[in-house]
Every structure is written in structure tokens, then in C-alpha cells.
Design a protein around this motif. Structure first.
Motif, short mmCIF file in Angstrom:
data_model
loop_
_atom_site.label_atom_id
_atom_site.label_comp_id
_atom_site.label_asym_id
_atom_site.label_seq_id
_atom_site.Cartn_x
_atom_site.Cartn_y
_atom_site.Cartn_z
N PHE A 193 0.84 -1.21 0.00
CA PHE A 193 0.00 0.00 0.00
C PHE A 193 0.87 1.25 0.00
CE2 PHE A 193 0.60 -1.94 4.14
CZ PHE A 193 1.37 -0.97 4.75
N SER B 138 4.43 -0.54 12.44
CA SER B 138 3.41 -0.57 11.39
C SER B 138 2.80 -1.96 11.38
CB SER B 138 4.05 -0.25 10.04
OG SER B 138 4.58 1.05 10.09
N SER C 162 9.53 4.70 13.22
CA SER C 162 8.50 3.77 12.75
C SER C 162 9.15 2.63 11.96
CB SER C 162 7.51 4.54 11.87
OG SER C 162 6.50 3.67 11.42
N GLY D 32 11.56 4.95 3.31
CA GLY D 32 12.59 4.05 3.82
C GLY D 32 12.21 3.35 5.11
N GLU D 33 12.99 2.36 5.45
CA GLU D 33 12.80 1.61 6.69
C GLU D 33 14.00 1.92 7.59
OE1 GLU D 33 10.70 -0.39 8.48
OE2 GLU D 33 12.41 -0.46 9.82
N HIS E 251 -0.93 -2.81 10.87
CA HIS E 251 -1.85 -2.81 9.72
C HIS E 251 -2.68 -4.07 9.53
CE1 HIS E 251 0.12 0.90 8.82
NE2 HIS E 251 1.18 0.38 8.25
N MET F 151 9.37 8.58 9.58
CA MET F 151 8.22 7.93 8.93
C MET F 151 8.14 8.31 7.48
SD MET F 151 4.91 7.92 11.32
CE MET F 151 4.90 7.22 12.96
N GLY F 152 9.20 8.85 6.93
CA GLY F 152 9.19 9.20 5.51
C GLY F 152 9.60 7.98 4.69
N ASN G 179 -4.11 6.04 2.61
CA ASN G 179 -3.91 7.01 1.54
C ASN G 179 -3.92 6.24 0.24
OD1 ASN G 179 -3.40 9.81 1.77
ND2 ASN G 179 -1.67 9.34 3.09
N1 SAH Z 1 9.26 1.79 6.91
C1 SAH Z 1 8.71 2.37 8.09
C2 SAH Z 1 8.48 3.87 8.02
C3 SAH Z 1 8.02 4.48 6.74
S1 SAH Z 1 6.31 4.50 6.33
C4 SAH Z 1 7.44 1.66 8.47
O1 SAH Z 1 7.01 0.79 7.76
O2 SAH Z 1 6.91 1.95 9.54
C5 SAH Z 1 5.49 5.43 7.57
C6 SAH Z 1 4.10 4.91 7.89
O3 SAH Z 1 3.18 5.19 6.82
C7 SAH Z 1 4.05 3.41 8.10
O4 SAH Z 1 3.20 3.10 9.17
C8 SAH Z 1 3.47 2.93 6.81
O5 SAH Z 1 2.95 1.63 6.92
C9 SAH Z 1 2.45 4.01 6.53
N2 SAH Z 1 1.97 4.07 5.14
C10 SAH Z 1 2.65 3.86 4.01
N3 SAH Z 1 1.87 4.00 2.94
C11 SAH Z 1 0.65 4.33 3.42
C12 SAH Z 1 -0.61 4.61 2.80
N4 SAH Z 1 -0.76 4.55 1.46
N5 SAH Z 1 -1.65 4.91 3.61
C13 SAH Z 1 -1.50 4.96 4.95
N6 SAH Z 1 -0.35 4.70 5.59
C14 SAH Z 1 0.72 4.39 4.83
#
Ligand code: SAH
Length: 365
Positions: A127, A223, A200, A168-169, A225, A165-166, A299
């Protein structure tokens, strides 16, 4: 610009810089002066972009430094400002031409900045727009610092909190992220308390344990989900490496060791993970754990078919968690008029000609 053979001076901690100066047969106290020029701003002083700008060191030393080190920098390639709430989204260009994103969100208590930790991502959450084109490279500690410094310089305001939270991991770039946090929190530099930092992760369990042992005092966001391995497996490939029992055990251990409550991110996807059954199952798994669930209406990403459910569905999900004693909030959406899902701005910049930005009320920079 990185120059071959030169060292990245911004990536050095103060003790490391001191050692370098001693090696150069300079006085160790000079390290503090140079470090402050690189990392501290305020009271009318901006961070130095070149050694000659460091006015309290001799030009001979500036010359010597310039031969041994380089000062990393990045530039703002695009900038979107929300007319609704002042949220600012940046596309930042690194010295090798790669781009990452950072977002400034304005809250009552101050500005919160969201930064990227890698160019692209290899975690493959389906996603997430950040991962669609795969992983390119890790960001260095100085590139992450420069995201913070660029946002502060551009807004003219200091950040009050930071979220990793941008793109990358962060735990897939562990050593650089830890060094970055060390420099960011140093009293002689930006001096941001790690209590105001959230990291995150999609759940790299081994690295969660490594982070735990450092007791940095930051907030760990997971994360999640999904309420079970079957649904998590549909969206997050990492769940094949670490199942939910293993991940949630790591979260419990993290809390026991650090005393820091875990935050769970849960993006609600219409019909996939937002049913009342999912809420019940999730509550069952989290019962008794000191934690907080952050519900995020997904999103929509152009390349995927996922949709967000109705507001009513989201509220029902929250209520069901609360009824079972699990603390849950719905993330306030900021900058919805410039809303681009995580990684979407960078992705657009790879796909579209430069003038496509004009259609979206974008500020030239
Ligand atoms: N890699 C890390 C941090 C980056 S993503 C992680 O996975 O946590 C930051 C957050 O945004 C994460 O919780 C991720 O799952 C969420 N995210 C990514 N794409 C998204 C989307 N389309 N809608 C809602 N949350 C999203």
C-alpha cells in the motif's frame, strides 16, 4: 559535494571530530567550535556550508579542514504548502541527484518534522508508494541531519519533534540512523531530546532488540496494519520473516526493558482490515500491552486498488478497540490539499516532466 578521499565531517560525533583534530595536530577545543558551526543555528547564526564561513577559526585552519573534509548539503527541489493548515512537503535533492521527501506539520506545541531514512525502500509493503520502485541506497547520517536543517532554515523555525516515517525503513539503515540520532541530540548541536523522536518500523524484529538495548528513550512505532498473519501477509512481505507472535513478543520485551509504551500504526483499508471482526481480533492480541493504536485512513496510492472506508466505519473500528480497553486515536489529517501518499511526490518526480507540478498550486523554489 562529496569529494573523493575527503571525509564527511557532519557525520562525525563531537568526540570523533576531536580525535581527528588531534590527529591533525590541532587543539582539541577547536572541535567544539567547528561542531557548533556545523550543527547549531539560532540567535541570528546560520549553519556553515563552507569552512571559510567559520569566523572564529583561522583561515589556515579552514584551509586545512577543506583539504581533509567536505560539508554535505542538499537542496530543496520542490515545495508544496498546504493552504489549509500550513503543512509543508519538500522534495529534497541529494548531492548525487537522488531525491527524498520531508514534511513539516504544524501543531500547537510546535513543528513536527517527518524525514526519510533511505532512498526508496526494499520492504515491499504493497500500500506504500515508497517501495514501488525499490531500494536505491541508505541515507548517511549527514543527509538525515540536512533534512532537519533544511526544513528549519526554510521555515525559519526550530522543530519541536521528529518522526522517522518518511521514505525508507529506518531499522534497515540501523547504524546510520543511530549515529544521526546521536548527533541530533547532542547538547552542542541541535540538542533535540530523543523523547521527542518517533521511529517507525514495519517490524524488523532483530533490529528492534538491538534498538531496545540502546535505551535511547524514543518512541517506537510499529506498522502493524493487520490483526493476523493472513491479512498482514497480503500487504506486508516482512510478515513472512517474522510472524505476529514474534513481533508482538518483541514489543512486549521492548516495553519491559525500556519502559516506553509502543505505538501501533494501523492503516484502515476498505474491506480488507477494517471489519468489526478485525477490530475484535486486534484488541484480543493487544490486550494487556501498554500501547496506543494510531488509526490511519489509508492514503490511496495510484498504482494500487486500495480504498479508504467511510468515516463511520473508521469511527466504529476505533470504538470497538476502546470498548475492549485498547487506547486508539484516528490520525488527524494534515495538508489534505497537498496530500501525496508516502513516497508519492518522489515517485511523481521520477515519472513526470518538471512542469507537471504547476497544476498543483506548487511554490517554485
Ligand atoms: N518503513 C517504516 C516507516 C516508513 S512509512 C514503516 O514501515 O513503519 C510510515 C508509515 O506510513 C508506516 O506506518 C506505513 O505503513 C504508513 N503508510 C505507508 N503508505 C501508506 C498509505 N498509502 N496509507 C496509509 N499509511 C501508509
Amino acid at each position: 559535494m562529496p569529494c573523493s578521499g575527503k571525509m564527511d565531517i557532519k557525520a562525525l560525533t563531537l568526540p570523533q571530530l576531536r580525535e581527528e583534530l588531534v590527529r591533525m595536530e590541532e587543539k582539541p577545543f577547536r572541535a567544539g567550535q567547528i561542531y557548533r558551526w556545523l550543527h547549531r543555528a539560532g540567535d541570528g547564526r546560520v549553519r556553515a556550508k563552507a569552512f571559510w564561513q567559520m569566523t572564529d577559526i583561522s583561515s589556515a585552519l579552514a584551509e586545512k579542514l577543506d583539504q581533509r573534509f567536505y560539508i554535505n548539503s542538499l537542496s530543496i527541489r520542490r515545495k508544496l504548502v498546504s493552504r489549509l493548515d500550513g503543512t509543508v512537503k519538500y522534495l529534497l535533492e541529494l548531492s548525487d541527484g537522488n531525491c527524498v521527501e520531508a514534511v513539516v506539520m504544524r501543531y500547537k506545541y510546535g513543528n513536527s518534522l517527518c524525514i526519510s531514512t533511505q532512498v526508496g525502500c526494499r520492504m515491499g509493503c504493497n500500500f506504500c508508494a515508497s517501495t514501488l520502485a525499490g531500494w536505491v541506497r541508505n541515507l548517511t547520517p549527514s543527509e538525515m541531519l540536512d533534512e532537519v536543517y533544511a526544513a528549519e532554515e526554510d521555515t525559519g523555525e526550530k522543530i519541536a519533534s521528529l518522526v522517522l516515517m518518511g521514505i525508507g525503513e529506518p531499522l534497515d539503515n540501523f547504524d546510520n540512523v543511530v549515529r544521526f540520532l546521536e548527533i541530533l541530540s547532542s547538547p552542542e548541536g541541535e540538542n533535540l531530546s530523543l523523547r521527542h523522536v518517533s521511529l517507525s518500523t514495519c517490524g524488523l524484529v532483530d533490529r528492534i532488540y538491538d534498538l531496545m538495548k540502546l535505551k535511547l528513550g524514543l518512541t517506537l512505532s510499529i506498522s502493524l496494519h493487520a490483526p493476523n498473519d493472513r491479512i498482514r501477509g497480503e500487504t506486508m512481505p516482512i510478515s513472512r520473516r517474522y510472524d505476529m507472535d514474534t513481533l508482538l513478543k518483541a514489543c512486549r520485551d521492548y516495553f519491559d526493558y525500556t519502559g516506553r509504551r509502543i505505538s501501533f500504526e494501523y492503516a484502515l483499508i476498505d474491506g480488507l482490515n477494517d471489519t468489526p471482526e478485525c477490530a475484535g481480533e486486534l484488541a484480543g492480541r493487544l490486550t494487556g500491552m501498554p500501547c496506543h493504536v494510531n488509526l490511519i485512513p489509508v492514503n490511496p496510492v495510484r498504482e494500487r486498488g486500495y480504498k479508504r472506508g467511510s468515516r463511520q466505519n473508521i469511527l466504529r473500528f476505533q470504538k470497538l478497540l476502546e470498548q475492549k480497553g485498547v487506547n486508539a486515536t484516528i490520525r488527524r489529517e494534515l495538508g489534505s490539499d497537498i496530500n501525496a501518499a508516502c513516497g508519492q511526490l518522489r515517485r511523481e518526480s521520477q515519472q513526470l516532466p518538471n512542469d507537471a507540478s504547476q497544476k498543483r498550486g506548487e511554490l517554485p523554489c
